[in-house]
Design a protein around this motif. Structure first.
Motif, mmCIF file in Angstrom:
data_model
loop_
_atom_site.group_PDB
_atom_site.id
_atom_site.type_symbol
_atom_site.label_atom_id
_atom_site.label_comp_id
_atom_site.label_asym_id
_atom_site.label_seq_id
_atom_site.Cartn_x
_atom_site.Cartn_y
_atom_site.Cartn_z
ATOM 1 N N GLU A 1 2.704 4.478 9.043
ATOM 2 C CA GLU A 1 2.858 4.235 7.722
ATOM 3 C C GLU A 1 2.181 3.564 6.630
ATOM 4 N N TRP A 2 2.127 4.175 5.309
ATOM 5 C CA TRP A 2 1.502 3.524 4.715
ATOM 6 C C TRP A 2 1.885 1.741 4.761
ATOM 7 N N PRO A 3 0.882 1.111 4.650
ATOM 8 C CA PRO A 3 1.190 -0.055 3.441
ATOM 9 C C PRO A 3 1.502 0.049 2.696
ATOM 10 N N LYS A 4 2.391 -1.518 2.159
ATOM 11 C CA LYS A 4 2.834 -1.567 0.828
ATOM 12 C C LYS A 4 1.621 -0.680 -0.278
ATOM 13 N N PHE A 5 2.378 -0.773 -1.858
ATOM 14 C CA PHE A 5 1.352 -0.630 -2.475
ATOM 15 C C PHE A 5 1.579 -1.618 -3.741
ATOM 16 N N ASP A 6 0.549 -1.988 -4.226
ATOM 17 C CA ASP A 6 0.734 -3.186 -5.757
ATOM 18 C C ASP A 6 0.731 -1.771 -6.697
ATOM 19 N N TYR A 7 2.223 -1.494 -7.186
ATOM 20 C CA TYR A 7 1.956 -0.469 -7.590
ATOM 21 C C TYR A 7 1.293 -0.638 -9.484
ATOM 22 N N SER A 8 0.655 -2.159 -9.892
ATOM 23 C CA SER A 8 0.569 -2.501 -11.151
ATOM 24 C C SER A 8 -1.436 -1.838 -10.518
ATOM 25 N N ILE A 9 -1.188 -1.320 -9.839
ATOM 26 C CA ILE A 9 -2.900 -0.631 -9.937
ATOM 27 C C ILE A 9 -2.588 0.795 -11.302
ATOM 28 N N VAL A 10 -1.635 1.250 -11.227
ATOM 29 C CA VAL A 10 -1.573 2.221 -11.679
ATOM 30 C C VAL A 10 -1.985 1.537 -13.583
ATOM 31 N N ASN A 11 -1.807 0.628 -13.786
ATOM 32 C CA ASN A 11 -1.790 0.168 -14.783
ATOM 33 C C ASN A 11 -3.990 0.279 -15.156
ATOM 34 N N ASP A 12 -4.546 0.161 -14.248
ATOM 35 C CA ASP A 12 -5.595 0.463 -14.526
ATOM 36 C C ASP A 12 -5.936 1.932 -14.997
ATOM 37 N N ARG A 13 -6.736 2.283 -15.968
ATOM 38 C CA ARG A 13 -6.539 3.088 -16.041
ATOM 39 C C ARG A 13 -8.185 4.036 -15.662
ATOM 40 N N ASN A 14 -9.043 3.641 -14.691
ATOM 41 C CA ASN A 14 -10.235 4.264 -13.438
ATOM 42 C C ASN A 14 -8.743 4.586 -12.899
ATOM 43 N N ILE B 1 8.628 8.475 8.555
ATOM 44 C CA ILE B 1 7.703 8.417 7.461
ATOM 45 C C ILE B 1 6.419 9.060 7.047
ATOM 46 N N TYR B 2 6.856 10.464 7.307
ATOM 47 C CA TYR B 2 6.013 11.940 6.519
ATOM 48 C C TYR B 2 7.227 11.400 4.917
ATOM 49 N N ILE B 3 8.149 11.738 5.480
ATOM 50 C CA ILE B 3 8.918 11.563 4.381
ATOM 51 C C ILE B 3 9.092 10.424 3.072
ATOM 52 N N ASP B 4 8.743 8.905 3.771
ATOM 53 C CA ASP B 4 8.695 8.067 3.334
ATOM 54 C C ASP B 4 7.213 8.222 2.476
ATOM 55 N N LYS B 5 6.142 8.847 2.779
ATOM 56 C CA LYS B 5 4.588 8.868 1.608
ATOM 57 C C LYS B 5 5.037 10.072 0.943
ATOM 58 N N ILE B 6 5.921 11.300 1.376
ATOM 59 C CA ILE B 6 6.319 12.173 -0.038
ATOM 60 C C ILE B 6 6.671 11.738 -1.074
ATOM 61 N N LYS B 7 7.814 10.338 -0.647
ATOM 62 C CA LYS B 7 8.224 9.755 -2.028
ATOM 63 C C LYS B 7 8.056 8.628 -2.601
ATOM 64 N N ARG B 8 6.243 7.830 -2.118
ATOM 65 C CA ARG B 8 5.306 7.446 -2.497
ATOM 66 C C ARG B 8 5.045 7.885 -3.111
ATOM 67 N N THR B 9 4.027 9.116 -2.947
ATOM 68 C CA THR B 9 3.289 9.639 -3.634
ATOM 69 C C THR B 9 4.195 10.377 -4.978
ATOM 70 N N ILE B 10 5.299 10.818 -4.880
ATOM 71 C CA ILE B 10 6.155 11.396 -6.280
ATOM 72 C C ILE B 10 6.462 10.076 -7.171
#
Lengths: 198, 82
Positions: A116-129, B39-48
């Protein structure tokens, strides 16, 4: 768009068709931001995006008399913007080498363990780079996929409207969208693995 | 577990549709025994989602509307003039 909003917009369009300048200005105010973002994602250039907005509205003013209401106004306007944007894109040398775009590897999905992906910190998108990195990823997508991703996932248009704007079948729209999403997901995964997005 | 042709078709259709919509029955059933699919669907959702958020953070050029109004000779109706 809700039905009453569409009717209200159609009324503005009718007035604009009769030369009502106030109505034209309302349409510009309503759509300039959306067209700018469309242009920006399509070309990756702020200057190009501004030019796309300008050219789109110039064409709108010139051709609004030809709009017959067979489709919704925004579908008509988006088609103009997309054509303007694609023409601009064609005229520019490609900055990235396009690679082959596939759908998900279903065999891998069914046989290999997936992390699984770790949780993102979406505030990173405030960074222009960081946003520029996202721009680079999307720029690697060939335009036929990029356009579908922009309209369906960023502008949240329906499959039907996207198909009309791009003049492709709904099933083609879905296949292109699936591939675009899969491609961007894989590229994003590389950023996560490199520790850039966590 | 291998994908049947019918399932593959359904999944492709789903992956090119609105992911918020409940997946069709055949996929829902399959997802129960395919943790990778979830997991795959979750990744796609987060990409969007990340592209969506990035788009909203992108500021508009301050004078964008002013320029368009000038270009269309609607300067007198520009919000900046009112």
């Amino acid at each position: 768009m809700e039905e009453n909003q569409q009717l209200e917009e159609l009324e503005i369009v009718r007035r604009a068709q009769k030369g009502d300048r106030q109505a034209l200005s309302q349409l510009v105010t309503r759509y300039s931001s959306r067209i700018y973002h469309l242009g920006l994602r399509l070309t990756g250039s702020r200057q190009d995006a501004e030019d796309i907005v300008q050219d789109t509205f110039l064409i709108m003013v010139k051709k609004i008399g030809q709009f017959q209401g067979k489709s919704s106004f925004y579908t008509w306007l988006y088609r103009i913007a997309m054509n303007v944007g694609l023409r601009r894109l064609k005229a520019k040398p490609q900055q990235y080498e396009h690679i082959s775009i596939d759908g998900p590897n279903f065999d891998k999905l069914s046989t290999e363990a997936m992390r699984e992906w770790p949780k993102f910190d979406y505030s990173i998108v405030n960074d222009r780079n960081f946003r520029q990195k996202l721009d680079q990823l999307i720029a690697e997508l060939p335009p036929i996929y990029r356009t579908v991703f922009i309209l369906r996932d960023l502008h949240e248009l329906s499959t039907e409207d996207t198909s009309k704007i791009l003049q492709i079948s709904p099933s083609n729209t879905k296949i292109r969208l699936m591939r675009a999403r899969n491609f961007l997901k894989e590229r994003l995964e590389q950023l996560i693995e490199a520790g850039i997005l966590v | 577990m291998k994908f049947s042709e019918e399932l593959l078709k359904e999944i492709c259709e789903y992956l090119g549709s609105n992911l918020q919509e409940p997946p069709c029955q055949i996929i829902r059933e399959y997802m129960r025994v395919c943790p990778n699919c979830e997991i795959y669907i979750d990744k796609i959702k987060r990409t969007i989602e990340i592209y969506h958020v990035a788009d909203q953070c992108e500021p508009l050029p301050e004078d964008l509307n002013k320029k368009i109004f000038a270009c269309l000779k609607l300067d007198d109706l520009s919000p900046d003039c009112q």
